[in-house]
Design a protein around this motif. Structure first.
Motif, mmCIF file in Angstrom:
data_model
loop_
_atom_site.group_PDB
_atom_site.id
_atom_site.type_symbol
_atom_site.label_atom_id
_atom_site.label_comp_id
_atom_site.label_asym_id
_atom_site.label_seq_id
_atom_site.Cartn_x
_atom_site.Cartn_y
_atom_site.Cartn_z
ATOM 1 N N TRP A 33 -1.014 -4.483 -3.241
ATOM 2 C CA TRP A 33 0.448 -4.311 -3.204
ATOM 3 C C TRP A 33 1.050 -4.795 -4.528
ATOM 4 O O TRP A 33 1.872 -4.118 -5.143
ATOM 5 N N GLN A 34 0.607 -5.952 -4.986
ATOM 6 C CA GLN A 34 1.124 -6.515 -6.225
ATOM 7 C C GLN A 34 0.880 -5.566 -7.405
ATOM 8 O O GLN A 34 1.721 -5.419 -8.279
ATOM 9 N N ASN A 35 -0.274 -4.899 -7.412
ATOM 10 C CA ASN A 35 -0.621 -3.962 -8.487
ATOM 11 C C ASN A 35 -0.070 -2.559 -8.247
ATOM 12 O O ASN A 35 -0.333 -1.665 -9.039
ATOM 13 N N GLU A 39 -4.313 3.483 -3.684
ATOM 14 C CA GLU A 39 -5.731 3.579 -3.322
ATOM 15 C C GLU A 39 -6.246 2.233 -2.831
ATOM 16 O O GLU A 39 -7.002 2.164 -1.871
ATOM 17 N N GLY A 40 -5.827 1.169 -3.504
ATOM 18 C CA GLY A 40 -6.250 -0.164 -3.088
ATOM 19 C C GLY A 40 -5.721 -0.522 -1.714
ATOM 20 O O GLY A 40 -6.445 -1.056 -0.879
ATOM 21 N N LEU A 41 -4.459 -0.198 -1.457
ATOM 22 C CA LEU A 41 -3.875 -0.474 -0.143
ATOM 23 C C LEU A 41 -4.551 0.344 0.952
ATOM 24 O O LEU A 41 -4.790 -0.155 2.046
ATOM 25 N N ALA A 42 -4.851 1.598 0.653
ATOM 26 C CA ALA A 42 -5.460 2.490 1.651
ATOM 27 C C ALA A 42 -6.760 1.915 2.199
ATOM 28 O O ALA A 42 -7.078 2.097 3.375
ATOM 29 N N ALA A 43 -7.494 1.199 1.368
ATOM 30 C CA ALA A 43 -8.770 0.619 1.795
ATOM 31 C C ALA A 43 -8.593 -0.463 2.859
ATOM 32 O O ALA A 43 -9.542 -0.789 3.568
ATOM 33 N N PHE A 44 -7.385 -1.001 2.984
ATOM 34 C CA PHE A 44 -7.151 -2.100 3.917
ATOM 35 C C PHE A 44 -6.270 -1.717 5.099
ATOM 36 O O PHE A 44 -5.919 -2.564 5.904
ATOM 37 N N ILE A 45 -5.921 -0.448 5.207
ATOM 38 C CA ILE A 45 -5.116 0.013 6.341
ATOM 39 C C ILE A 45 -6.051 0.532 7.416
ATOM 40 O O ILE A 45 -7.021 1.234 7.131
ATOM 41 N N SER A 46 -5.742 0.209 8.638
ATOM 42 C CA SER A 46 -6.552 0.604 9.779
ATOM 43 C C SER A 46 -6.818 2.108 9.766
ATOM 44 O O SER A 46 -5.918 2.905 9.520
ATOM 45 N N ALA A 55 2.117 9.733 1.400
ATOM 46 C CA ALA A 55 2.953 8.866 2.238
ATOM 47 C C ALA A 55 2.823 7.416 1.788
ATOM 48 O O ALA A 55 3.820 6.682 1.727
ATOM 49 N N LEU A 56 1.622 7.011 1.452
ATOM 50 C CA LEU A 56 1.412 5.638 1.005
ATOM 51 C C LEU A 56 2.103 5.398 -0.339
ATOM 52 O O LEU A 56 2.716 4.347 -0.557
ATOM 53 N N GLY A 57 2.061 6.377 -1.219
ATOM 54 C CA GLY A 57 2.761 6.264 -2.498
ATOM 55 C C GLY A 57 4.260 6.130 -2.298
ATOM 56 O O GLY A 57 4.928 5.337 -2.969
ATOM 57 N N SER A 58 4.789 6.874 -1.346
ATOM 58 C CA SER A 58 6.214 6.803 -1.027
ATOM 59 C C SER A 58 6.569 5.433 -0.438
ATOM 60 O O SER A 58 7.606 4.855 -0.762
ATOM 61 N N ASP A 59 5.701 4.914 0.445
ATOM 62 C CA ASP A 59 5.911 3.584 1.025
ATOM 63 C C ASP A 59 5.951 2.516 -0.073
ATOM 64 O O ASP A 59 6.808 1.632 -0.065
ATOM 65 N N LEU A 60 5.017 2.612 -1.004
ATOM 66 C CA LEU A 60 4.954 1.634 -2.091
ATOM 67 C C LEU A 60 6.177 1.719 -2.997
ATOM 68 O O LEU A 60 6.694 0.700 -3.443
ATOM 69 N N ALA A 61 6.641 2.940 -3.265
ATOM 70 C CA ALA A 61 7.805 3.125 -4.136
ATOM 71 C C ALA A 61 9.048 2.489 -3.524
ATOM 72 O O ALA A 61 9.894 1.958 -4.242
ATOM 73 N N ALA A 62 9.157 2.529 -2.199
ATOM 74 C CA ALA A 62 10.323 1.969 -1.519
ATOM 75 C C ALA A 62 10.209 0.456 -1.309
ATOM 76 O O ALA A 62 11.207 -0.210 -1.055
#
Length: 131
Positions: A33-35, A39-46, A55-62
């Motif tokens: 998250w900090q970086n 892709e890094g976050l996706a590895a830790f999502i259920s 969708a994950l890119g959009s979540d991070l942008a917000a």
């Protein structure tokens, strides 16, 4: 035959930083998250509710920027299926305002020998931390 001396060997130590503990997984998750690494976050999502990369890119942008964090040791449930690790977070929102969130509980689930976070939990952290 060679005689062996009966001496005690020094105690073995273990590198607890490299053990696959809930806190170690939480550290990697928060570092992603900090970086701002989708892709890094996706590895830790259920895997049960893994989002698309878009969708994950959009979540991070917000989400607010995670400037720093500190973790506390986690607690694993008696059945080993879930864990809670608390984290202190330092955040910056889109307006540049910095805030801290103390002892936020990260709820993790065990999947295939790894600790993961449910997407709704991650979005709640990112949303609540923005308030």
């Amino acid at each position: 035959l060679r005689e062996e001396k009966e001496t005690l060997l020094p105690p073995l130590t273990r590198q607890s930083d490299s053990l696959p503990t809930p806190a170690a997984y939480a550290r990697e998750l928060l570092t992603a998250w900090q970086n701002r690494s989708g892709e890094g976050l996706a590895a830790f999502i259920s895997a049960k509710d893994s989002p698309t990369q878009a969708a994950l890119g959009s979540d991070l942008a917000a989400a607010p920027a995670l400037l720093g964090f500190a973790l506390y040791d986690g607690t694993v449930s008696p059945d080993g299926g879930s864990a809670v690790v608390c984290a202190d977070l330092v955040l910056r929102d889109a307006d540049g305002m910095e805030s801290t969130v103390d002892a936020y509980p990260l709820r993790l689930v065990s999947e295939g020998g790894a600790w993961r976070i449910r997407r709704e939990q991650l979005m709640r952290i990112m949303g609540e931390s923005n308030e």
